[in-house]
Design a protein around this motif. Structure first.
Motif, mmCIF file in Angstrom:
data_model
loop_
_atom_site.group_PDB
_atom_site.id
_atom_site.type_symbol
_atom_site.label_atom_id
_atom_site.label_comp_id
_atom_site.label_asym_id
_atom_site.label_seq_id
_atom_site.Cartn_x
_atom_site.Cartn_y
_atom_site.Cartn_z
ATOM 1 N N ASP A 296 42.187 28.680 30.670
ATOM 2 C CA ASP A 296 42.183 29.967 29.683
ATOM 3 C C ASP A 296 43.675 29.902 29.288
ATOM 4 O OD1 ASP A 296 39.704 30.667 29.966
ATOM 5 O OD2 ASP A 296 40.023 32.120 31.501
ATOM 6 N N LYS B 258 28.866 24.266 36.370
ATOM 7 C CA LYS B 258 29.690 23.597 37.469
ATOM 8 C C LYS B 258 29.080 24.528 38.687
ATOM 9 C CE LYS B 258 32.630 24.290 34.616
ATOM 10 N NZ LYS B 258 33.844 25.041 33.915
ATOM 11 N N THR C 297 34.491 32.150 38.205
ATOM 12 C CA THR C 297 33.396 31.775 39.256
ATOM 13 C C THR C 297 34.381 30.676 40.478
ATOM 14 O OG1 THR C 297 31.828 31.427 37.989
ATOM 15 C CG2 THR C 297 31.351 30.342 39.662
ATOM 16 N N GLU C 298 35.287 29.955 39.800
ATOM 17 C CA GLU C 298 35.753 29.099 40.482
ATOM 18 C C GLU C 298 36.788 30.060 41.736
ATOM 19 O OE1 GLU C 298 35.448 28.837 37.384
ATOM 20 O OE2 GLU C 298 35.341 26.708 36.837
ATOM 21 N N THR D 214 28.958 28.121 37.252
ATOM 22 C CA THR D 214 29.671 28.965 36.413
ATOM 23 C C THR D 214 28.775 29.295 34.977
ATOM 24 O OG1 THR D 214 30.158 26.689 35.215
ATOM 25 C CG2 THR D 214 31.578 27.578 36.915
ATOM 26 N N SER D 215 29.318 30.184 34.033
ATOM 27 C CA SER D 215 28.411 30.696 33.337
ATOM 28 C C SER D 215 27.876 29.642 32.157
ATOM 29 C CB SER D 215 28.969 31.752 32.485
ATOM 30 O OG SER D 215 29.210 32.885 33.295
ATOM 31 N N MET E 270 45.374 42.000 30.725
ATOM 32 C CA MET E 270 44.446 41.827 31.779
ATOM 33 C C MET E 270 44.998 42.686 33.083
ATOM 34 S SD MET E 270 42.826 38.002 31.222
ATOM 35 C CE MET E 270 44.412 37.308 31.462
ATOM 36 N N LYS F 220 28.557 36.319 28.057
ATOM 37 C CA LYS F 220 29.857 35.884 27.224
ATOM 38 C C LYS F 220 29.259 35.294 26.155
ATOM 39 C CE LYS F 220 31.267 34.787 31.909
ATOM 40 N NZ LYS F 220 32.898 35.135 31.953
ATOM 41 N N GLY G 238 30.434 24.523 28.413
ATOM 42 C CA GLY G 238 29.404 23.240 28.633
ATOM 43 C C GLY G 238 28.782 23.361 29.784
ATOM 44 N N ASN H 89 39.940 43.308 34.320
ATOM 45 C CA ASN H 89 40.541 42.399 35.404
ATOM 46 C C ASN H 89 40.213 40.957 35.100
ATOM 47 O OD1 ASN H 89 38.140 42.069 37.172
ATOM 48 N ND2 ASN H 89 38.614 44.256 37.469
ATOM 49 N N ARG I 196 40.093 30.873 25.351
ATOM 50 C CA ARG I 196 39.794 29.642 26.110
ATOM 51 C C ARG I 196 40.533 28.499 25.531
ATOM 52 N NH1 ARG I 196 35.155 30.221 29.595
ATOM 53 N NH2 ARG I 196 34.185 32.099 29.211
ATOM 54 N N TRP J 281 38.992 37.027 36.423
ATOM 55 C CA TRP J 281 38.950 35.985 37.446
ATOM 56 C C TRP J 281 37.875 35.104 37.009
ATOM 57 C CZ3 TRP J 281 34.460 36.362 41.137
ATOM 58 C CH2 TRP J 281 33.870 37.592 40.966
ATOM 59 N N VAL K 149 35.022 43.088 33.905
ATOM 60 C CA VAL K 149 35.263 41.795 34.122
ATOM 61 C C VAL K 149 34.412 40.631 33.124
ATOM 62 C CG1 VAL K 149 33.881 41.272 36.004
ATOM 63 C CG2 VAL K 149 36.057 39.772 35.458
ATOM 64 N N GLY K 150 34.817 39.560 32.784
ATOM 65 C CA GLY K 150 33.797 38.640 32.378
ATOM 66 C C GLY K 150 34.131 37.987 30.947
ATOM 67 N N PRO L 181 37.387 38.955 27.462
ATOM 68 C CA PRO L 181 38.293 40.186 27.086
ATOM 69 C C PRO L 181 37.755 41.447 26.799
ATOM 70 C CG PRO L 181 37.897 38.435 25.684
ATOM 71 C CD PRO L 181 37.190 37.666 26.555
HETATM 72 P P1 ATP Z 1 32.064 27.741 32.056
HETATM 73 O O1 ATP Z 1 33.194 27.374 32.970
HETATM 74 O O2 ATP Z 1 30.725 27.142 32.524
HETATM 75 O O3 ATP Z 1 32.234 27.272 30.844
HETATM 76 P P2 ATP Z 1 32.609 30.545 32.284
HETATM 77 O O4 ATP Z 1 34.040 30.007 32.093
HETATM 78 O O5 ATP Z 1 32.312 31.596 31.120
HETATM 79 O O6 ATP Z 1 31.711 29.318 31.971
HETATM 80 P P3 ATP Z 1 32.617 32.188 34.546
HETATM 81 O O7 ATP Z 1 33.372 31.622 35.949
HETATM 82 O O8 ATP Z 1 31.632 32.989 34.651
HETATM 83 O O9 ATP Z 1 32.050 30.967 33.642
HETATM 84 O O10 ATP Z 1 33.724 32.837 33.718
HETATM 85 C C1 ATP Z 1 35.115 32.774 33.796
HETATM 86 C C2 ATP Z 1 35.835 33.088 32.597
HETATM 87 O O11 ATP Z 1 35.488 34.026 31.817
HETATM 88 C C3 ATP Z 1 37.402 32.949 32.686
HETATM 89 O O12 ATP Z 1 37.902 31.738 32.799
HETATM 90 C C4 ATP Z 1 37.784 33.562 31.031
HETATM 91 O O13 ATP Z 1 37.501 32.719 30.005
HETATM 92 C C5 ATP Z 1 36.223 34.643 31.019
HETATM 93 N N1 ATP Z 1 37.022 35.969 31.386
HETATM 94 C C6 ATP Z 1 36.759 36.458 32.562
HETATM 95 N N2 ATP Z 1 37.112 37.583 32.652
HETATM 96 C C7 ATP Z 1 38.096 37.815 31.585
HETATM 97 C C8 ATP Z 1 38.931 38.813 31.193
HETATM 98 N N3 ATP Z 1 39.188 39.823 31.794
HETATM 99 N N4 ATP Z 1 39.506 38.682 29.846
HETATM 100 C C9 ATP Z 1 39.345 37.456 29.275
HETATM 101 N N5 ATP Z 1 38.586 36.520 29.525
HETATM 102 C C10 ATP Z 1 37.714 36.844 30.943
#
Ligand code: ATP
Ligand code: MG
Length: 562
Positions: free
Chosen positions: A427, A207, A344-345, A199-200, A364, A536, A204, A340, A442, A342, A317-318, A320
């Motif tokens: 989220d 994972k 990593t999970e 995950t990004s 979204m 992010k 924290g 959109n 979040r 989603w 994506v990624g 908001p």
């Molecule tokens: P970590 O879980 O390690 O803290 P991360 O959640 O940023 O990192 P990713 O799985 O890459 O790791 O990112 C998913 C998260 O990114 C989502 O849970 C959300 O918070 C955010 N995200 C992704 N797409 C969107 C979107 N379109 N609008 C808002 N938030 C988004």
């Protein structure tokens, strides 16, 4: 986890039926490559690579299949086989794509890492992923890996891009030339592990999400349903494969859908990006808010000289996607960016503004067919599902094919994601009566001030509507009377310089938009905001610094200038 293989209840039955299957099982590389070649499409263009220095290389489906086969043969020649773990850290070069697909062909497990990671993040990830193979460049190897390589006892083979390799490593180019271009894809079951994605690390310690071959069902389906991918479409996903978007939708989904994918080796550069869209006649473009905000910062004028008429669908994506960005992109590209959501999970797109669906800027979009979304509230060990308009945690009914199957080495953390038959995303969101889902923030970033709950996204979106503001990151800081108050960090557009008057003006603008309870009390100017490599904003880091707390895991931190 609930399995859905019954054809009458399986929402992805059609996607499943369109895949050819392999030896009674399922293999991602077979669906991405072999099946197309077998069906007579080997001559279609699969990958067009654009080198940093202007080089170009084209690979048909047959070429890419042969490259993947060679890579699989290199692995096999070193005694590696099914289930072994291959890590890659090599930038966006063709060899990386051959390695990813060759690893899957060999029934092994692929883990891409950002090539900019420092030694420590690489090492910890390779340790917990029990890496057997590392594919990298000589420079990365010498700088980041050579010192501790022999302490990783699982590591059997280090492949170095190019003609030569340091001692104890194998040069990839000659090994590939010596390897046969044919390799019978190893039989894998739908539940066999295929990819591990970290995950990004925004909230924290990252994972390691484990994904299986069955994910390809969802990649085939969602590429069509959410992005409009189809055979022959020229598609550009700007994400790096070090992040899940760069593999799910930067390798697997476009290939399974027999699109032509563009890969640009270079980092973001405005003129380069606009030229690529124009010259390569990009049709479907998949990017991220951080890049879109950089385009906005350069202004609409900078886009004027280019012809964007090839574009048919834009998605983001990624993070908001601010309503401002949706509207701006529609003006500049003749197409809005479609947000959109989603993770990593989830392995694939869950909620989207799909082709043909009305766009509500700031939302979204709606859950994809077969995806059940709940806005929920925890009540002890159970969950309450909330109705339209209420803010709660965004939850999903498990069972879609690309869902992670584990967090590597962290079964307890994985188990905690599931409550009462739902997967909890971490989220917060709300849903309107028409079924559109709106991101709030979040759960960790929520701000509580004078009885209000504030999502940073709302405040950030209002701030970037100010002419001077390019990007904003908003946090809550403790306050004796209000509980918390809102504090904003912003970067400025060209032509604006930090000043007290500007700070006042931005706060005034926010107060008008949001009201005095929600508007930031203080606005701090920064050169850049701290961001992860996947782009992010790391609000937790802004907050930790503000409060003088330890910074926590910053292995994925990229830009960060005060
Ligand atoms: P970590 O879980 O390690 O803290 P991360 O959640 O940023 O990192 P990713 O799985 O890459 O790791 O990112 C998913 C998260 O990114 C989502 O849970 C959300 O918070 C955010 N995200 C992704 N797409 C969107 C979107 N379109 N609008 C808002 N938030 C988004
Ligand atoms: Mg996360």
């Amino acid at each position: 986890m609930r399995r859905m293989t019954d054809r009458t209840t399986d929402p992805w039955a059609e996607a499943r039926a369109n895949l050819s299957g392999w030896k009674g099982g399922l293999n991602i590389a077979h669906e991405a490559l072999d099946a197309h070649v077998a069906a007579g499409h080997g001559g279609d263009l699969a990958l067009r690579w654009l080198g940093r220095d202007g080089a170009r290389r084209d690979f048909t489906y047959a070429d890419l299949t042969a490259e993947a086969a060679r890579f699989a043969n290199v692995l096999a020649a070193h005694g590696l086989g099914k289930g072994d773990s291959v890590f890659a850290m090599a930038g966006r070069v063709p060899e990386l794509y051959a390695a990813a697909l060759g690893t899957l062909k060999a029934g092994m497990v692929f883990t891409p890492l950002f090539s900019a990671f420092g030694p420590e993040p690489v090492r910890t990830r390779m340790e917990i992923g029990r890496a057997a193979v590392l594919v990298t460049t000589e420079a990365i190897y010498r700088r980041k890996i050579a010192d501790w390589r022999h302490e990783i006892d699982s590591l059997k083979l280090v492949l170095i891009l190019g003609e030569e390799a340091p001692e104890g490593c194998v040069a990839l180019a000659p090994a590939m030339r010596a390897a046969a271009p044919g390799f019978e894809t190893v039989a894998t079951a739908p539940e066999d592990p295929a990819l591990i994605h970290f995950t990004s690390g925004t909230t924290g310690k990252p994972k390691g999400a484990v994904h299986v071959h069955e994910a390809v069902v969802y990649h085939a389906f969602s590429g069509r349903a959410a992005l409009g991918l189809e055979p022959g479409v020229t598609y550009w996903c700007t994400a790096d494969p070090g992040w899940v978007t760069g593999t799910s939708y930067g390798i697997i989904s476009p290939l399974v859908n027999r699109a032509t994918m563009l890969v640009d080796e270079a980092e973001f550069d405005l003129e380069r990006w606009y030229s690529i869209v124009q010259d390569e006649k990009v049709q479907v473009w998949y990017s991220a808010p951080t890049a879109i905000r950089m385009m906005m910062r350069a202004g609409a004028e900078a886009a004027k000289p280019y012809d964007f008429s090839s574009l048919t669908f834009l998605a983001s994506v990624g993070e908001p996607l601010n309503p401002e960005a949706v509207i701006w992109s529609e003006v500049v590209f003749g197409q809005p960016f479609h947000d959109n959501w989603w993770q990593t999970e989830t392995g694939g797109i869950m909620i989207a503004n799909r082709p043909g669906q009305e766009v509500r800027p700031g939302s979204m979009g709606k859950p994809l067919p077969g995806v059940e979304v709940g806005i929920v509230e925890r009540e002890g060990g159970t969950l309450k599902v909330l109705g339209p308009g209420a803010v709660g945690e965004l939850a999903l009914r498990p069972g879609w094919p690309s869902m992670m199957r584990a967090y590597l080495n962290e079964p307890a953390r994985y188990a905690k994601c599931f409550v009462d038959g739902w997967y909890l995303s971490g989220d917060l969101a709300t849903r309107d009566v028409a079924g559109y889902v709106w991101f709030v923030g979040r759960a960790d970033d929520l701000i509580k001030t004078s009885g209000h709950l504030i999502g940073p996204f709302e405040v950030e979106s209002a701030l970037i509507e100010h002419d001077a503001v390019a990007e904003a990151g908003v946090i809550g800081i403790p306050d004796e009377t209000a509980g918390e108050v809102v504090k904003a960090y912003v970067t400025l557009n060209p032509g604006f310089a930090p000043s007290e008057a500007l700070e006042r003006d931005i706060r005034g603008h926010a107060r008008k938009k949001l009201g005095p309870a929600v508007a930031p009390r203080e606005v701090v100017f920064r050169k850049t905001l701290p961001k992860t490599r996947s782009g992010k904003i790391m609000r937790r880091l802004l907050k930790a610094r503000e409060l003088g707390l330890p910074e926590g895991d910053i292995s994925t931190l990229e830009t960060d200038e005060t």
